[in-house]
Design an enzyme around this catalytic site. Structure first.
Site, PDB file in Angstrom:
ATOM      1  N   ASP A  63       0.867  -1.187   0.000  1.00 18.50           N
ATOM      2  CA  ASP A  63       0.000   0.000   0.000  1.00 18.50           C
ATOM      3  C   ASP A  63       0.903   1.237   0.000  1.00 18.50           C
ATOM      4  O   ASP A  63       2.102   1.136   0.251  1.00 18.50           O
ATOM      5  CB  ASP A  63      -0.888  -0.007   1.251  1.00 18.50           C
ATOM      6  CG  ASP A  63      -1.765   1.243   1.357  1.00 18.50           C
ATOM      7  OD1 ASP A  63      -2.402   1.605   0.346  1.00 18.50           O
ATOM      8  OD2 ASP A  63      -1.824   1.857   2.431  1.00 18.50           O
ATOM      9  N   SER A  64       0.293   2.388  -0.205  1.00 16.88           N
ATOM     10  CA  SER A  64       1.061   3.629  -0.163  1.00 16.88           C
ATOM     11  C   SER A  64       1.522   3.947   1.267  1.00 16.88           C
ATOM     12  O   SER A  64       2.394   4.775   1.454  1.00 16.88           O
ATOM     13  CB  SER A  64       0.191   4.781  -0.672  1.00 16.88           C
ATOM     14  OG  SER A  64      -0.944   4.910   0.166  1.00 16.88           O
ATOM     15  N   GLU A  66      -2.481   8.435   8.596  1.00 14.87           N
ATOM     16  CA  GLU A  66      -1.022   8.272   8.595  1.00 14.87           C
ATOM     17  C   GLU A  66      -0.383   8.916   9.830  1.00 14.87           C
ATOM     18  O   GLU A  66       0.632   8.455  10.326  1.00 14.87           O
ATOM     19  CB  GLU A  66      -0.408   8.892   7.324  1.00 14.87           C
ATOM     20  CG  GLU A  66      -0.591   8.047   6.075  1.00 14.87           C
ATOM     21  CD  GLU A  66       0.210   6.741   6.060  1.00 14.87           C
ATOM     22  OE1 GLU A  66       1.325   6.691   6.597  1.00 14.87           O
ATOM     23  OE2 GLU A  66      -0.317   5.756   5.488  1.00 14.87           O
ATOM     24  N   HIS A 124      -7.137   2.943   3.831  1.00 17.35           N
ATOM     25  CA  HIS A 124      -6.867   3.688   5.068  1.00 17.35           C
ATOM     26  C   HIS A 124      -8.146   3.920   5.879  1.00 17.35           C
ATOM     27  O   HIS A 124      -8.105   4.089   7.093  1.00 17.35           O
ATOM     28  CB  HIS A 124      -6.275   5.078   4.760  1.00 17.35           C
ATOM     29  CG  HIS A 124      -4.806   5.064   4.439  1.00 17.35           C
ATOM     30  ND1 HIS A 124      -4.306   4.582   3.258  1.00 17.35           N
ATOM     31  CD2 HIS A 124      -3.740   5.491   5.168  1.00 17.35           C
ATOM     32  CE1 HIS A 124      -2.992   4.735   3.257  1.00 17.35           C
ATOM     33  NE2 HIS A 124      -2.615   5.270   4.393  1.00 17.35           N
ATOM     34  N   CYS A 132      -4.246  -1.319  -2.072  1.00 17.37           N
ATOM     35  CA  CYS A 132      -4.399   0.129  -2.229  1.00 17.37           C
ATOM     36  C   CYS A 132      -5.339   0.309  -3.416  1.00 17.37           C
ATOM     37  O   CYS A 132      -5.048  -0.180  -4.519  1.00 17.37           O
ATOM     38  CB  CYS A 132      -3.031   0.740  -2.522  1.00 17.37           C
ATOM     39  SG  CYS A 132      -3.094   2.495  -2.910  1.00 17.37           S
ATOM     40  N   CYS A 173     -10.942   3.058   0.119  1.00 11.82           N
ATOM     41  CA  CYS A 173      -9.535   3.359   0.364  1.00 11.82           C
ATOM     42  C   CYS A 173      -9.183   2.548   1.599  1.00 11.82           C
ATOM     43  O   CYS A 173      -9.928   2.555   2.590  1.00 11.82           O
ATOM     44  CB  CYS A 173      -9.343   4.849   0.617  1.00 11.82           C
ATOM     45  SG  CYS A 173      -7.696   5.260   1.245  1.00 11.82           S
TER      46      CYS A 173
END
Ligand code: DGL
Length: 265
Positions: free
Chosen positions: A9-10, A151, A185, A72, A183
């Site tokens: 993932d990012s 994040e 996240h 992602c 997403c």
């Protein structure tokens, strides 16, 4: 087969998928890569996302994995098909599993989609939902403020609560009965999202259905680990292992996790 499953993932978002994989497949080993130094991918041009996604995929492929999960949505929308074609191991993304799950739950065929700017622009979820059921009505919404909150580990804060309410205000005026967290996240913000939208909206993340797909593919290929084949999970980040570790240890409930910083490409 005692090889690991690669998950990328990012940043920390793909850990929401990793957690489901380790829950449903406890004998499997996970090698996780978060490109935290270059996160977020959501606002970046398609070509840049494609290049970064390839760099992550090639790094994990070199670790001798048996399967790759592009955990992602932004990267899945841009590069899943080409990486799938190029690699000689199974490669899956998170968009089809999320769409399948939403179609299972909706009663009024009216589905909200949250995602990064890149994912919403790509219309990948709308296409996947319409392929499954052409009459589906969709309400897509980009939420660029969500990833930085996650994040930085602020996903429980009062600031997060305020941003969730402001961002989802327009969606609350619709008659959606199902909402896709498009997403990886966003599941960390799921309690706040559910609280704001109320019990009339079923909130879906793709982790659960993705893990089911992993299980089915490995079983079909006769590549599931036996109980004795589990190795230690490995976590790689391109950013600070300290910041990555704060979210990762709490989310994966693993205080002994080791995290290695790497450079891409
Ligand atoms: N977690 C990612 C996704 O599922 C991307 C977040 C970002 O880097 O913008 O889309």
């Amino acid at each position: 087969m005692s090889k690991a499953i690669g998950i990328m993932d990012s940043g920390v978002g793909g850990l929401t998928v990793a957690k489901e994989v380790s829950h449903q497949l406890p004998n499997e080993t996970i090698y996780y890569l978060g490109d935290t130094a270059r996160c977020p991918y959501g606002p970046r041009p398609v070509e840049e996302v494609r290049q970064y996604t390839w760099e992550m995929a090639e790094f994990l492929y070199r670790q001798d994995i048996k399967m790759l999960i592009i955990a992602c949505n932004t990267a899945t929308a841009v590069a899943l098909e080409e990486i799938k074609t190029a690699f000689d191991i199974p490669v899956i993304g998170v968009i089809s599993p999320g769409a399948r799950s939403a179609i299972k739950y909706t009663k009024n065929d009216t589905i909200g989609i949250l995602g990064t700017v890149g994912t919403i622009k790509s219309k990948a979820y709308e296409d996947a939902l319409k392929d499954l059921r052409p009459t589906t009505v969709t309400y897509p919404l980009a939420c660029p403020k969500f990833v930085p909150l996650v994040e930085s580990g602020e996903y429980n804060s009062s600031m997060a609560k305020k941003i969730v309410a402001e961002t989802l205000y327009s969606l609350k005026q619709t008659n959606i009965d199902t909402l896709i967290l498009g997403c990886t996240h966003y599941p960390l913000l799921q309690p706040l999202i559910e609280q704001y939208l109320g019990s009339g909206v079923k909130v879906i993340s793709s982790g659960d259905e993705t893990a089911r797909e992993v299980s089915a593919i490995l079983a079909y290929r006769d590549e599931l680990n036996s109980r004795h084949e589990k190795m230690k999970n490995k976590y790689y980040t391109t950013g600070s292992p300290v910041i990555f570790g704060q979210v990762a240890r709490e989310w994966m409930n693993d205080q002994h996790m080791t995290i290695q910083q790497i450079k891409l490409p």
